[in-house]
Design a protein around this motif. Structure first.
Motif, PDB file in Angstrom:
ATOM      1  N   ALA A 110     -23.170   5.548  -4.190  1.00  0.00           N
ATOM      2  CA  ALA A 110     -23.317   4.416  -5.097  1.00  0.00           C
ATOM      3  C   ALA A 110     -23.912   3.234  -4.347  1.00  0.00           C
ATOM      4  O   ALA A 110     -23.593   3.004  -3.184  1.00  0.00           O
ATOM      5  CB  ALA A 110     -21.981   4.034  -5.707  1.00  0.00           C
ATOM      6  N   GLU A 111     -24.776   2.497  -5.042  1.00  0.00           N
ATOM      7  CA  GLU A 111     -25.376   1.291  -4.458  1.00  0.00           C
ATOM      8  C   GLU A 111     -24.461   0.078  -4.598  1.00  0.00           C
ATOM      9  O   GLU A 111     -24.508  -0.824  -3.781  1.00  0.00           O
ATOM     10  CB  GLU A 111     -26.719   1.006  -5.134  1.00  0.00           C
ATOM     11  N   HIS A 112     -23.640   0.066  -5.655  1.00  0.00           N
ATOM     12  CA  HIS A 112     -22.786  -1.104  -5.907  1.00  0.00           C
ATOM     13  C   HIS A 112     -21.323  -0.683  -5.927  1.00  0.00           C
ATOM     14  O   HIS A 112     -20.936   0.219  -6.667  1.00  0.00           O
ATOM     15  CB  HIS A 112     -23.157  -1.767  -7.243  1.00  0.00           C
ATOM     16  N   TRP A 113     -20.515  -1.365  -5.112  1.00  0.00           N
ATOM     17  CA  TRP A 113     -19.070  -1.108  -5.020  1.00  0.00           C
ATOM     18  C   TRP A 113     -18.322  -2.409  -5.265  1.00  0.00           C
ATOM     19  O   TRP A 113     -18.716  -3.463  -4.759  1.00  0.00           O
ATOM     20  CB  TRP A 113     -18.701  -0.590  -3.637  1.00  0.00           C
ATOM     21  N   GLU A 114     -17.229  -2.310  -6.029  1.00  0.00           N
ATOM     22  CA  GLU A 114     -16.398  -3.484  -6.271  1.00  0.00           C
ATOM     23  C   GLU A 114     -14.927  -3.057  -6.262  1.00  0.00           C
ATOM     24  O   GLU A 114     -14.559  -2.075  -6.908  1.00  0.00           O
ATOM     25  CB  GLU A 114     -16.751  -4.089  -7.629  1.00  0.00           C
ATOM     26  N   HIS A 115     -14.111  -3.792  -5.517  1.00  0.00           N
ATOM     27  CA  HIS A 115     -12.671  -3.536  -5.510  1.00  0.00           C
ATOM     28  C   HIS A 115     -12.094  -4.031  -6.835  1.00  0.00           C
ATOM     29  O   HIS A 115     -12.374  -5.144  -7.266  1.00  0.00           O
ATOM     30  CB  HIS A 115     -12.001  -4.266  -4.342  1.00  0.00           C
ATOM     31  N   VAL A 116     -11.308  -3.188  -7.490  1.00  0.00           N
ATOM     32  CA  VAL A 116     -10.723  -3.520  -8.783  1.00  0.00           C
ATOM     33  C   VAL A 116      -9.266  -3.935  -8.641  1.00  0.00           C
ATOM     34  O   VAL A 116      -8.857  -4.981  -9.138  1.00  0.00           O
ATOM     35  CB  VAL A 116     -10.834  -2.315  -9.757  1.00  0.00           C
ATOM     36  N   GLN A 117      -8.468  -3.110  -7.949  1.00  0.00           N
ATOM     37  CA  GLN A 117      -7.032  -3.348  -7.885  1.00  0.00           C
ATOM     38  C   GLN A 117      -6.421  -2.489  -6.782  1.00  0.00           C
ATOM     39  O   GLN A 117      -6.924  -1.413  -6.489  1.00  0.00           O
ATOM     40  CB  GLN A 117      -6.388  -2.953  -9.230  1.00  0.00           C
ATOM     41  N   THR A 118      -5.346  -2.970  -6.214  1.00  0.00           N
ATOM     42  CA  THR A 118      -4.513  -2.183  -5.309  1.00  0.00           C
ATOM     43  C   THR A 118      -3.108  -2.225  -5.869  1.00  0.00           C
ATOM     44  O   THR A 118      -2.633  -3.295  -6.262  1.00  0.00           O
ATOM     45  CB  THR A 118      -4.543  -2.757  -3.881  1.00  0.00           C
ATOM     46  N   PHE A 119      -2.453  -1.051  -5.954  1.00  0.00           N
ATOM     47  CA  PHE A 119      -1.097  -1.041  -6.472  1.00  0.00           C
ATOM     48  C   PHE A 119      -0.276   0.089  -5.871  1.00  0.00           C
ATOM     49  O   PHE A 119      -0.811   1.047  -5.324  1.00  0.00           O
ATOM     50  CB  PHE A 119      -1.066  -0.974  -8.009  1.00  0.00           C
ATOM     51  N   SER A 120       1.031  -0.046  -6.014  1.00  0.00           N
ATOM     52  CA  SER A 120       1.980   0.957  -5.556  1.00  0.00           C
ATOM     53  C   SER A 120       2.087   2.035  -6.622  1.00  0.00           C
ATOM     54  O   SER A 120       2.140   1.735  -7.814  1.00  0.00           O
ATOM     55  CB  SER A 120       3.339   0.292  -5.335  1.00  0.00           C
ATOM     56  N   THR A 121       2.120   3.303  -6.195  1.00  0.00           N
ATOM     57  CA  THR A 121       2.148   4.389  -7.169  1.00  0.00           C
ATOM     58  C   THR A 121       3.557   4.757  -7.622  1.00  0.00           C
ATOM     59  O   THR A 121       3.759   5.085  -8.779  1.00  0.00           O
ATOM     60  CB  THR A 121       1.456   5.644  -6.612  1.00  0.00           C
ATOM     61  N   SER A 122       4.516   4.742  -6.741  1.00  0.00           N
ATOM     62  CA  SER A 122       5.895   5.148  -7.062  1.00  0.00           C
ATOM     63  C   SER A 122       6.876   4.374  -6.193  1.00  0.00           C
ATOM     64  O   SER A 122       7.505   4.941  -5.301  1.00  0.00           O
ATOM     65  CB  SER A 122       6.073   6.651  -6.822  1.00  0.00           C
ATOM     66  N   PRO A 123       7.044   3.068  -6.427  1.00  0.00           N
ATOM     67  CA  PRO A 123       7.826   2.243  -5.506  1.00  0.00           C
ATOM     68  C   PRO A 123       9.306   2.573  -5.433  1.00  0.00           C
ATOM     69  O   PRO A 123       9.994   2.086  -4.547  1.00  0.00           O
ATOM     70  CB  PRO A 123       7.606   0.820  -6.025  1.00  0.00           C
ATOM     71  N   GLY A 124       9.802   3.413  -6.326  1.00  0.00           N
ATOM     72  CA  GLY A 124      11.203   3.780  -6.273  1.00  0.00           C
ATOM     73  C   GLY A 124      11.548   4.706  -5.119  1.00  0.00           C
ATOM     74  O   GLY A 124      12.696   4.776  -4.693  1.00  0.00           O
ATOM     75  N   PHE A 125      10.525   5.431  -4.594  1.00  0.00           N
ATOM     76  CA  PHE A 125      10.811   6.361  -3.495  1.00  0.00           C
ATOM     77  C   PHE A 125       9.666   6.530  -2.501  1.00  0.00           C
ATOM     78  O   PHE A 125       9.852   7.170  -1.476  1.00  0.00           O
ATOM     79  CB  PHE A 125      11.211   7.746  -4.039  1.00  0.00           C
ATOM     80  N   ALA A 126       8.487   5.985  -2.792  1.00  0.00           N
ATOM     81  CA  ALA A 126       7.343   6.192  -1.899  1.00  0.00           C
ATOM     82  C   ALA A 126       6.662   4.866  -1.571  1.00  0.00           C
ATOM     83  O   ALA A 126       6.658   3.943  -2.382  1.00  0.00           O
ATOM     84  CB  ALA A 126       6.336   7.143  -2.552  1.00  0.00           C
ATOM     85  N   ASP A 127       6.057   4.813  -0.376  1.00  0.00           N
ATOM     86  CA  ASP A 127       5.335   3.599   0.022  1.00  0.00           C
ATOM     87  C   ASP A 127       3.829   3.718  -0.214  1.00  0.00           C
ATOM     88  O   ASP A 127       3.067   2.837   0.182  1.00  0.00           O
ATOM     89  CB  ASP A 127       5.628   3.240   1.485  1.00  0.00           C
ATOM     90  N   GLU A 128       3.390   4.780  -0.890  1.00  0.00           N
ATOM     91  CA  GLU A 128       1.955   4.973  -1.136  1.00  0.00           C
ATOM     92  C   GLU A 128       1.389   3.818  -1.952  1.00  0.00           C
ATOM     93  O   GLU A 128       1.963   3.401  -2.951  1.00  0.00           O
ATOM     94  CB  GLU A 128       1.693   6.273  -1.898  1.00  0.00           C
ATOM     95  N   ILE A 129       0.258   3.299  -1.490  1.00  0.00           N
ATOM     96  CA  ILE A 129      -0.523   2.367  -2.291  1.00  0.00           C
ATOM     97  C   ILE A 129      -1.882   3.012  -2.525  1.00  0.00           C
ATOM     98  O   ILE A 129      -2.340   3.852  -1.743  1.00  0.00           O
ATOM     99  CB  ILE A 129      -0.685   0.973  -1.633  1.00  0.00           C
ATOM    100  N   ILE A 130      -2.511   2.622  -3.615  1.00  0.00           N
ATOM    101  CA  ILE A 130      -3.825   3.157  -3.946  1.00  0.00           C
ATOM    102  C   ILE A 130      -4.761   1.990  -4.215  1.00  0.00           C
ATOM    103  O   ILE A 130      -4.383   1.015  -4.860  1.00  0.00           O
ATOM    104  CB  ILE A 130      -3.749   4.146  -5.122  1.00  0.00           C
ATOM    105  N   HIS A 131      -5.954   2.101  -3.655  1.00  0.00           N
ATOM    106  CA  HIS A 131      -7.000   1.089  -3.824  1.00  0.00           C
ATOM    107  C   HIS A 131      -7.996   1.650  -4.823  1.00  0.00           C
ATOM    108  O   HIS A 131      -8.558   2.731  -4.604  1.00  0.00           O
ATOM    109  CB  HIS A 131      -7.712   0.812  -2.500  1.00  0.00           C
ATOM    110  N   ILE A 132      -8.234   0.921  -5.915  1.00  0.00           N
ATOM    111  CA  ILE A 132      -9.166   1.377  -6.947  1.00  0.00           C
ATOM    112  C   ILE A 132     -10.473   0.597  -6.801  1.00  0.00           C
ATOM    113  O   ILE A 132     -10.468  -0.633  -6.690  1.00  0.00           O
ATOM    114  CB  ILE A 132      -8.598   1.141  -8.361  1.00  0.00           C
ATOM    115  N   TYR A 133     -11.575   1.345  -6.791  1.00  0.00           N
ATOM    116  CA  TYR A 133     -12.912   0.762  -6.728  1.00  0.00           C
ATOM    117  C   TYR A 133     -13.727   1.228  -7.919  1.00  0.00           C
ATOM    118  O   TYR A 133     -13.520   2.331  -8.417  1.00  0.00           O
ATOM    119  CB  TYR A 133     -13.653   1.210  -5.453  1.00  0.00           C
TER     120      TYR A 133
END
Length: 183
Positions: free
Chosen positions: A101-124
């Motif tokens: 892709a020629e154009h990239w933009e960060h949309v959001q970063t959020f926690s996927t399952s904060p009740g038991f996991a520390d995973e975060i996901i970055h959406i572009y």
């Protein structure tokens, strides 16, 4: 000090894998009592809302063992140690779809399952897509089929529960909102 903080007083490592680690923490609760927390540690991930020149959303269909079924998702993948999220996004888009892709933009970063996991996901969001001539290869245990759908078709896939994961539902909702705000 964060409100309702739970102070860790002991950690027991249960499992160390290629994707996740599992541990049990003993914590002092805000009321002074001791509790246990089962935690999944994850390096983080990225997901890509890839939009074609004719306003189609690029999706992949793949089998997800924890669900014992095939679902349709936006391209995504795990971050490698020390890797910047945008670099991971570019790599994963190429590996899973054959697109750059020629154009990239960060949309959001959020926690996927904060009740038991520390995973975060970055959406572009990725736009001005082009086919990569020497496409990066997917992991040898990864099997996906590329699908390109209209926003309306993506909504129907959500209704039919073929789109079933939170990151893809978020992506479709973001596309709907983004489309509405462009008017």
């Amino acid at each position: 000090m964060p409100k309702f903080e739970e102070k860790t007083i002991a950690t027991k490592k249960i499992f160390q894998g290629h994707i996740i680690n599992v541990q049990v923490d003993d914590v002092v609760l805000p009321n002074g009592k001791v509790g246990k927390r089962e935690l999944v540690k994850h390096p983080g991930a990225v997901a890509i809302i890839a939009i074609t020149s004719d306003d189609k959303i690029v999706l992949v269909e793949q089998f997800r063992k924890p669900l014992e079924r095939t679902i349709i998702e936006i391209p995504a993948g795990k971050m490698e140690a020390g890797e910047l999220p945008l670099h991971t996004a570019k790599r994963e888009l190429e590996e899973e779809t054959g697109y750059g892709a020629e154009h990239w933009e960060h949309v959001q970063t959020f926690s996927t399952s904060p009740g038991f996991a520390d995973e975060i996901i970055h959406i572009y969001v990725a736009q001005n897509l082009y086919e990569v001539s020497n496409r990066a290869v997917m992991d040898e245990d990864e099997f996906v089929e590329l699908i390109e759908v209209s926003l309306q078709d993506a909504q129907q896939l959500m209704t039919n529960e073929q789109i079933y994961d939170a990151k893809t539902v978020f992506a479709i909702q973001w596309c709907l909102l983004h489309k509405l705000t462009k008017k």
